[in-house]
Motif scaffolding. Structure first.
Motif, PDB file in Angstrom:
ATOM      1  N   GLY A 214       0.892  -1.288  -0.001  1.00  0.00           N
ATOM      2  CA  GLY A 214       0.131  -0.129  -0.079  1.00  0.00           C
ATOM      3  C   GLY A 214       0.809   1.112  -0.033  1.00  0.00           C
ATOM      4  O   GLY A 214       0.331   2.398  -0.393  1.00  0.00           O
ATOM      5  N   ASP A 215       2.062   0.917   0.369  1.00  0.00           N
ATOM      6  CA  ASP A 215       2.837   2.461   0.556  1.00  0.00           C
ATOM      7  C   ASP A 215       4.030   2.189  -0.469  1.00  0.00           C
ATOM      8  O   ASP A 215       4.550   3.399  -0.747  1.00  0.00           O
ATOM      9  CB  ASP A 215       3.494   2.470   1.977  1.00  0.00           C
ATOM     10  N   ASP A 217       5.678   0.979  -4.308  1.00  0.00           N
ATOM     11  CA  ASP A 217       5.362   0.297  -5.364  1.00  0.00           C
ATOM     12  C   ASP A 217       6.536  -0.677  -5.730  1.00  0.00           C
ATOM     13  O   ASP A 217       7.690  -0.130  -6.203  1.00  0.00           O
ATOM     14  CB  ASP A 217       5.180   1.175  -6.521  1.00  0.00           C
ATOM     15  N   PHE A 259       9.197   2.687   6.685  1.00  0.00           N
ATOM     16  CA  PHE A 259       7.860   2.129   6.884  1.00  0.00           C
ATOM     17  C   PHE A 259       7.979   1.017   7.840  1.00  0.00           C
ATOM     18  O   PHE A 259       8.980   0.064   7.612  1.00  0.00           O
ATOM     19  CB  PHE A 259       7.152   1.678   5.572  1.00  0.00           C
ATOM     20  N   LEU A 288      -2.632  -1.788   8.211  1.00  0.00           N
ATOM     21  CA  LEU A 288      -1.959  -1.621   6.985  1.00  0.00           C
ATOM     22  C   LEU A 288      -3.050  -2.122   5.840  1.00  0.00           C
ATOM     23  O   LEU A 288      -2.923  -2.183   4.609  1.00  0.00           O
ATOM     24  CB  LEU A 288      -0.584  -2.216   6.691  1.00  0.00           C
ATOM     25  N   ARG A 290      -6.058  -2.066   3.769  1.00  0.00           N
ATOM     26  CA  ARG A 290      -7.194  -0.949   3.323  1.00  0.00           C
ATOM     27  C   ARG A 290      -8.135  -1.393   2.524  1.00  0.00           C
ATOM     28  O   ARG A 290      -8.136  -2.837   1.881  1.00  0.00           O
ATOM     29  CB  ARG A 290      -6.085  -0.113   2.163  1.00  0.00           C
ATOM     30  N   SER A 294      -3.196  -2.327  -3.850  1.00  0.00           N
ATOM     31  CA  SER A 294      -2.553  -1.434  -4.856  1.00  0.00           C
ATOM     32  C   SER A 294      -2.533  -2.285  -6.380  1.00  0.00           C
ATOM     33  O   SER A 294      -2.273  -1.751  -7.159  1.00  0.00           O
ATOM     34  CB  SER A 294      -1.379  -0.936  -4.343  1.00  0.00           C
ATOM     35  N   LEU A 414      -2.409   2.835  -7.158  1.00  0.00           N
ATOM     36  CA  LEU A 414      -1.556   3.069  -5.675  1.00  0.00           C
ATOM     37  C   LEU A 414      -2.183   4.167  -5.169  1.00  0.00           C
ATOM     38  O   LEU A 414      -2.442   4.076  -3.657  1.00  0.00           O
ATOM     39  CB  LEU A 414      -0.336   3.309  -6.151  1.00  0.00           C
ATOM     40  N   ALA A 415      -2.667   5.159  -5.587  1.00  0.00           N
ATOM     41  CA  ALA A 415      -3.127   6.334  -4.978  1.00  0.00           C
ATOM     42  C   ALA A 415      -4.458   6.038  -4.381  1.00  0.00           C
ATOM     43  O   ALA A 415      -4.807   6.400  -3.327  1.00  0.00           O
ATOM     44  CB  ALA A 415      -3.310   7.431  -5.958  1.00  0.00           C
ATOM     45  N   ARG A 418      -3.655   4.015  -1.220  1.00  0.00           N
ATOM     46  CA  ARG A 418      -3.376   4.857  -0.289  1.00  0.00           C
ATOM     47  C   ARG A 418      -4.304   5.580   0.424  1.00  0.00           C
ATOM     48  O   ARG A 418      -4.545   5.604   1.752  1.00  0.00           O
ATOM     49  CB  ARG A 418      -2.117   5.739  -0.749  1.00  0.00           C
ATOM     50  N   ASN A 419      -5.267   6.114  -0.335  1.00  0.00           N
ATOM     51  CA  ASN A 419      -6.370   6.877   0.104  1.00  0.00           C
ATOM     52  C   ASN A 419      -7.241   6.277   0.782  1.00  0.00           C
ATOM     53  O   ASN A 419      -8.442   6.859   1.460  1.00  0.00           O
ATOM     54  CB  ASN A 419      -6.586   7.950  -0.957  1.00  0.00           C
ATOM     55  N   SER A 422      -8.430   3.072   6.639  1.00  0.00           N
ATOM     56  CA  SER A 422      -7.851   1.762   7.362  1.00  0.00           C
ATOM     57  C   SER A 422      -8.533   1.659   8.423  1.00  0.00           C
ATOM     58  O   SER A 422      -8.950   2.885   9.281  1.00  0.00           O
ATOM     59  CB  SER A 422      -6.421   1.868   7.197  1.00  0.00           C
TER      60      SER A 422
END
Ligand SMILES: [Zn+2]
Length: 456
Positions: A214-215, A217, A259, A288, A290, A294, A414-415, A418-419, A422
Motif C-alpha cells: 500500500g505504501d 510500489d 515504513f 495496513l 486497506r 494496490s 496505488l493512490a 493509499r487513500n 484503514s
C-alpha cells in the motif's frame, strides 16, 4: 552399547561424509586414530592408506574433544553412531538416497523399496527434511523424514528403524514449534536478489512486498540502497526447520522513507475480538489493510521478473488508460476490493474481461484474461482470484490490463489504495498492542544488526 561419539556431530559428519563414500577406508582410519590417541597429545595418524591426504583430517582433529578415557577403551568400529541430515529429492531411489547419506546397506535399500510408507512418503518426494543415524560400518540404524504440507501447525514424521527382527517403519504426527529469525538486507538490483543474498526464503520476500504494497510500489520504485529488516517465524519439527511461517514485523526504507509493520491479532478475550482478524499494523496502531489493494497481481519472483513486451497492437488502441501488470499466462488475477461482478465476458480490445463494482462509485476492470473464474452478479471479497492472466483481445504479450474508475474517471491504483480508509486497533486492544509494539521496535533494531555482524 551404542556409543555416540559425536553428540553434536551433525556438522562434523556433514563436513566429512562427502569424502567418506568414495574412501571407505577413511572411517577405520579415524577410529584407529582415536584408539591410538593418548589423550593429552596430538593424534598419530598412521597407516591410513593412500587416500589419507584427500580427506579433511584437520577438521576432525579440531572438532573432536577426545576424553582421555577413550584411549583405553577398545572401541570397535561398529559402535560408532554417525548422524547426517539432508533433504529428499524427487529423483531419489532407495539406492541413490542411501548412497548420498553415506550408507551402503542392501538390506535397508530393499526395505525402502518394498515398504509402503517409504514408497509413499520418502522415495520420489522432494524437499523433506532427512536425518539419518548410521553405524560405523555404514549400515543404516535409523532414518527419519519430516515434512509439513499444510497450515495445521503439525508435521509428519516417518521413522525407519533397524530392530532385531529387521527394519520397521512408522508414520507419526507431531506439533511444529515456532522459532523467530531475524534478517536484514539491502537492495542492489531487485527485492529477490537482496533476499537471496541474505538467504531469505521467497515466502518472506513475497510477504514483505505484500505487507508494504500500500505504501511502496515494488514493481517500479525500489531504489538501490533501499533497506529492510525483518523478523519472521520458522516452523520446526524436532528442531529441523520445515516451513517458513509468518513475518512478525518488518521495516522497509524506500527512497529514504521508513515504513514499519507488525503482525497483531487481538487476544481472544479482548472485547470485540470476534470481529477483529489478525493483520499488519503500523507501530502506532494503524491497520495496513486497506479497502483496496494496490495491485491485482500478487508480487512474486515470477511476476516481478517478467518484462512487459509492448507491441504495435497497443498503439492502435487509441487511448491506453489503466495500468499493465506483466505476468505469465495463468498467474492469478485478484480483485483489489470487496464488490460485485457487473460484467464477465468478452469485449473488443479487452478480450476476456471482468468489471467489478465497489462502494463509493468505484469500479475496477481486469482485461486480457486467459480464463474468467467469476460470473455476473457474483459477490467477491478482496484478494479473491477472479481470473487468470492471459493475452486475449488486443494484446500480444500476456499481461493484466487493470483500470480503476471513480465516478467513471481513471485513477491511479496505488493512490486509491493509499487513500482508502484503514481500521485502527480497537481501543480495548490498544494497551496490549502498545506493549507489543515496543518490543517490535527493539526486535527490528536487532534484525538490523544481523547484517552488520555478517561482515565483521
Ligand atoms: Zn493495458
Amino acid at each position: 552399547m551404542t556409543h555416540t561419539l559425536f553428540p553434536t556431530g551433525r556438522a562434523l559428519w556433514s563436513a566429512t561424509t562427502q569424502t567418506l563414500a568414495p574412501h571407505a577406508k577413511w572411517m577405520s582410519g579415524v577410529v584407529a586414530a582415536l584408539i591410538l590417541g593418548t589423550g593429552g597429545g596430538a593424534l598419530a595418524l598412521v597407516n591410513l592408506g593412500p587416500d589419507v591426504d584427500q580427506v579433511p583430517v584437520q577438521q576432525v582433529l579440531e572438532t573432536v574433544q577426545l576424553p582421555t578415557a577413550i584411549a583405553e577403551m577398545a572401541l570397535p568400529a561398529q559402535t560408532l553412531t554417525l548422524y547426517r541430515s539432508d533433504v529428499t529429492r524427487n529423483t531419489d531411489t532407495a539406492d541413490t538416497l542411501l548412497a548420498r547419506l553415506g550408507v551402503f546397506d542392501p538390506q535397508a535399500a530393499q526395505f525402502l523399496r518394498q515398504d509402503a510408507l517409504a514408497r509413499q512418503h520418502l522415495l520420489g518426494r522432494s524437499g523433506r527434511s532427512l536425518t539419518i543415524q548410521s553405524l560405523g560400518n555404514q549400515l543404516l540404524d535409523k532414518l527419519t523424514a519430516r515434512w509439513s504440507n499444510d497450515d495445521s501447525g503439525q508435521f509428519k514424521r516417518l521413522v525407519i528403524e533397524r530392530t532385531n527382527e529387521g527394519f520397521i517403519s512408522r508414520l507419526e504426527t507431531a506439533a511444529l514449534e515456532a522459532s523467530t529469525r531475524l534478517a536484514s538486507g539491502t537492495i542492489t538490483s531487485s527485492l529477490y536478489a537482496a533476499t537471496d543474498e541474505v538467504g531469505l526464503p521467497d515466502s518472506v520476500a513475497n510477504q514483505l512486498a505484500e505487507i508494504f504494497s500500500g505504501d511502496i510500489d515494488f514493481r517500479r520504485s525500489l531504489r538501490k540502497g533501499d533497506r529492510f529488516n525483518v523478523v519472521y517465524e520458522v516452523l520446526q519439527g524436532d528442531g529441523e526447520p520445515l516451513r517458513t511461517g509468518r513475518v512478525l514485523s518488518a521495516e522497509f526504507v524506500n527512497a529514504g522513507k521508513t515504513f514499519q509493520a507488525m503482525w497483531f491479532q487481538p487476544p481472544a478475550d479482548a472485547p470485540g475480538s470476534a470481529t477483529q482478524r489478525g493483520g499488519y499494523y503500523t507501530l502506532d496502531g494503524q491497520s495496513l489493510r486497506r479497502a483496496f489493494l494496490s495491485s491485482p497481481v500478487q508480487f512474486s519472483r515470477v511476476s516481478s521478473g517478467f518484462a512487459m513486451r509492448f507491441h504495435p497492437v497497443l498503439k492502435s488502441w487509441r487511448r491506453h488508460l489503466g495500468t499493465d501488470f506483466a505476468a505469465p499466462t495463468g498467474t492469478p488475477a485478484r480483485t483489489v476490493g470487496d464488490g460485485m461482478v457487473t460484467f464477465a465476458g468478452v469485449q473488443n480490445g479487452f478480450g476476456n474481461v471482468v468489471f467489478i463494482k465497489h462502494r463509493n462509485n468505484t469500479e475496477t476492470v481486469y482485461a486480457h484474461l486467459s480464463r474468467i473464474l467469476v460470473r455476473r452478479g457474483q459477490n467477491v471479497g478482496q484478494g479473491d482470484t477472479i481470473g487468470l492472466v492471459g493475452s486475449t483481445g488486443w494484446a500480444t504479450g500476456p499481461h493484466l490490463h487493470f483500470e480503476v474508475r471513480v465516478n467513471g474517471v481513471q485513477h491511479d491504483p496505488l493512490a486509491l489504495a493509499r487513500n482508502s480508509e484503514s481500521v485502527p486497533v480497537s481501543a480495548a486492544a490498544l494497551p496490549i498492542f502498545r506493549q507489543l509494539a515496543a518490543n517490535v521496535q527493539s526486535e527490528l533494531q536487532a534484525a538490523a544488526s544481523v547484517q552488520t555482524s555478517r561482515f565483521e
